[in-house]
Motif scaffolding. Structure first.
Motif, PDB file in Angstrom:
ATOM      1  N   ILE A  64      -6.491   7.532  -4.147  1.00 58.03           N
ATOM      2  CA  ILE A  64      -6.588   6.858  -4.354  1.00 58.03           C
ATOM      3  C   ILE A  64      -7.010   6.103  -5.626  1.00 58.03           C
ATOM      4  N   GLY A  82     -12.078   1.606  -2.852  1.00 54.89           N
ATOM      5  CA  GLY A  82     -11.417   1.838  -1.235  1.00 54.89           C
ATOM      6  C   GLY A  82     -12.478   2.977  -0.180  1.00 54.89           C
ATOM      7  N   GLY A  98     -10.055   1.053  -6.554  1.00 54.41           N
ATOM      8  CA  GLY A  98      -9.787   2.857  -6.248  1.00 54.41           C
ATOM      9  C   GLY A  98     -11.313   3.264  -5.091  1.00 54.41           C
ATOM     10  N   VAL A 100      -8.905  10.420   3.069  1.00 53.85           N
ATOM     11  CA  VAL A 100      -8.939   9.182   1.706  1.00 53.85           C
ATOM     12  C   VAL A 100      -9.788  10.155   0.643  1.00 53.85           C
ATOM     13  N   GLU A 129       0.750  -1.168  -0.210  1.00 55.13           N
ATOM     14  CA  GLU A 129      -0.337   0.224   0.371  1.00 55.13           C
ATOM     15  C   GLU A 129       0.969   1.613   0.322  1.00 55.13           C
ATOM     16  N   GLY A 132      -7.434   2.608   1.729  1.00 54.28           N
ATOM     17  CA  GLY A 132      -6.529   3.605   1.033  1.00 54.28           C
ATOM     18  C   GLY A 132      -5.749   4.540   2.716  1.00 54.28           C
TER      19      GLY A 132
END
Length: 446
Positions: free
Chosen positions: A73, A95, A92, A335, A62, A230
């Motif tokens: 992300i 996430g 993405g 995020v 990650e 993320g």
């Protein structure tokens, strides 16, 4: 895009932020509960082993994606070409949605923690009705405290990487550690705590290779590092090329498992101290009662029987839990906020307010339909979406990034990495072993 991206000012700032993201309620409360129900010390041993055999390599994947992408992300996970790139982008999005949904229910629980922190203070000030309201399950109380918690989280994130996330992580993490160590020192003096200490530190060696125990320990080691939402990817994207990623990954993992271990030294002896005073901590099948029952009923019952000292302990304990909640929530909010900012849709302040309002709307919906939605959202995010996103991250690093690109990315901060044991093992490990282990955890959760 480069003009709006922040960067951590120091390695310490990153470590405190990343460790704060990892050290959430799942570590401070989930790990001790898992330990008590899975062989005591045997679970601790297996957790510590798997934290470095599984969680650290996945964490590295990650961090590599984040620093390689230097973006949000969705953009960072758009690796490779054609279908692979679109699949990464879709993961993405998944996430980012997962992080937002987790924050929505997480804020409700964290709001309860704020309530239990403030209740003894309200009682001491003679505001008994306020103290009762703060600890009584009620829609208005749930929504109000959720809004307060999200407001605190937004106030930190709006400051950006250095002025918000790094600044407050470097303040809150030492506070968390001081509270944790201080509470351990006191709880271990209580009658009955020694029994809990024996349960925690004495492995049941005949259970250490039990399949359920190993899978539970694997899941706890994996999820305790906030992987698959993320958060670590975004924090990795705020690192400069001079930073040694393998070393930082090890340090974050060490801090994470260290605080989880300390949390066990606090919670399990405290539960047995409560049992010594007549508080029931096991159900009819001999397992610990559910985590929310233990957290909001069992321990307050222990504190209530300790007089004035119990009030102080209750404030300190729930303040500890609240701090752990905030250090994790800021990473989850960052995020989607980073995505909105980098797409140029809004500035950071407006993006933080907009995303925070959207999360609050989801929290409000969950609170209004608590029985139907709370457990469902937890299951969909933590049992399904989170491991699947993490699985994709490992596959992207293992298969979509060329070995040369991977080496070049890590070499920027660790020039001698090519000759190390890490480089001889990790590339194929993250390509094959990590996805298999994550798939096993996912299948076990089904």
């Amino acid at each position: 895009m480069a003009q709006v991206r922040g960067r951590f000012a120091s390695r310490l700032g990153f470590l405190m932020a990343a460790a704060g993201s990892a050290v959430g309620l799942g570590n401070v409360w989930g790990f001790p509960s898992q330990t008590a129900n899975n062989g005591g010390g045997a679970f601790v041993v297996m957790y510590l082993v798997l934290a470095f055999l599984l969680a650290w390599p996945a964490l590295m994947a990650e961090l590599v994606i984040g620093r390689h992408g230097q973006a949000n992300i969705v953009s960072s996970m758009s690796l490779g070409r054609g279908l692979t790139k679109r699949f990464g982008a879709l993961a993405g999005w998944a996430g980012m949605l997962t992080a937002s949904l987790i924050l929505a229910f997480y804020a409700i629980v964290a709001g309860w923690l704020l309530g239990y922190t403030a209740a003894p203070v309200s009682e001491a000030l003679g505001m008994s009705s306020a103290a009762s309201w703060l600890t009584t399950f009620d829609f208005t109380r749930n929504v109000t405290l959720t809004a307060v918690f999200l407001g605190l989280t937004m106030a930190i994130v709006v400051g950006g990487v250095r002025g918000g996330i790094e600044k407050w992580s470097t303040r809150l993490m030492p506070v968390l550690l001081v509270l944790l160590v201080g509470l351990i020192g006191y709880v271990l003096t209580l009658p009955g705590a020694d029994e809990g200490l024996r349960v925690y530190l004495t492995p049941q060696w005949d259970r250490i290779f039990d399949a359920d125990l190993m899978l539970s320990a694997m899941g706890q080691a994996f999820f305790s590092l906030s992987l698959g939402v993320g958060a670590m990817l975004i924090y990795g994207s705020y690192l400069g090329p001079e930073q040694n990623l393998p070393r930082l990954g090890v340090l974050v993992t060490l801090i994470d498992v260290g605080i989880a271990f300390l949390a066990g030294l606090l919670v399990i002896p405290a539960m047995y101290a409560a049992r010594h005073l007549g508080v029931e901590i096991f159900d009819a099948e001999g397992l610990l009662k559910s985590s929310d029952t233990l957290l909001f009923d069992t321990l307050p019952a222990l504190f209530a029987q300790m007089g004035g000292a119990g009030d102080v302990l209750m404030v300190a304990f729930f303040a500890l839990m609240s701090v752990a909640g905030i250090t994790s929530s800021i990473s989850m909010l960052e995020v989607p906020v980073s995505f909105v900012v980098e797409r140029g849709w809004l500035g950071r302040r407006a993006a933080t307010l907009a995303v925070g309002a959207a999360v609050m709307a989801v929290s409000l919906t969950i609170a209004a339909n608590f029985g139907a939605l709370f457990g469902l959202v937890i299951m969909l995010t933590t049992q399904y979406s989170q491991p699947l996103v993490a699985l994709v991250m490992c596959l992207l690093v293992g298969w979509a990034l060329s070995r040369h690109a991977l080496l070049k990315e890590i070499q920027s901060g660790a020039p001698d990495i090519e000759s190390s044991l890490f480089w001889k093992i990790w590339p194929w490990y993250v390509r094959l072993v990590c996805p298999l282990c994550i798939a096993l955890v996912f299948a076990h959760s089904l």
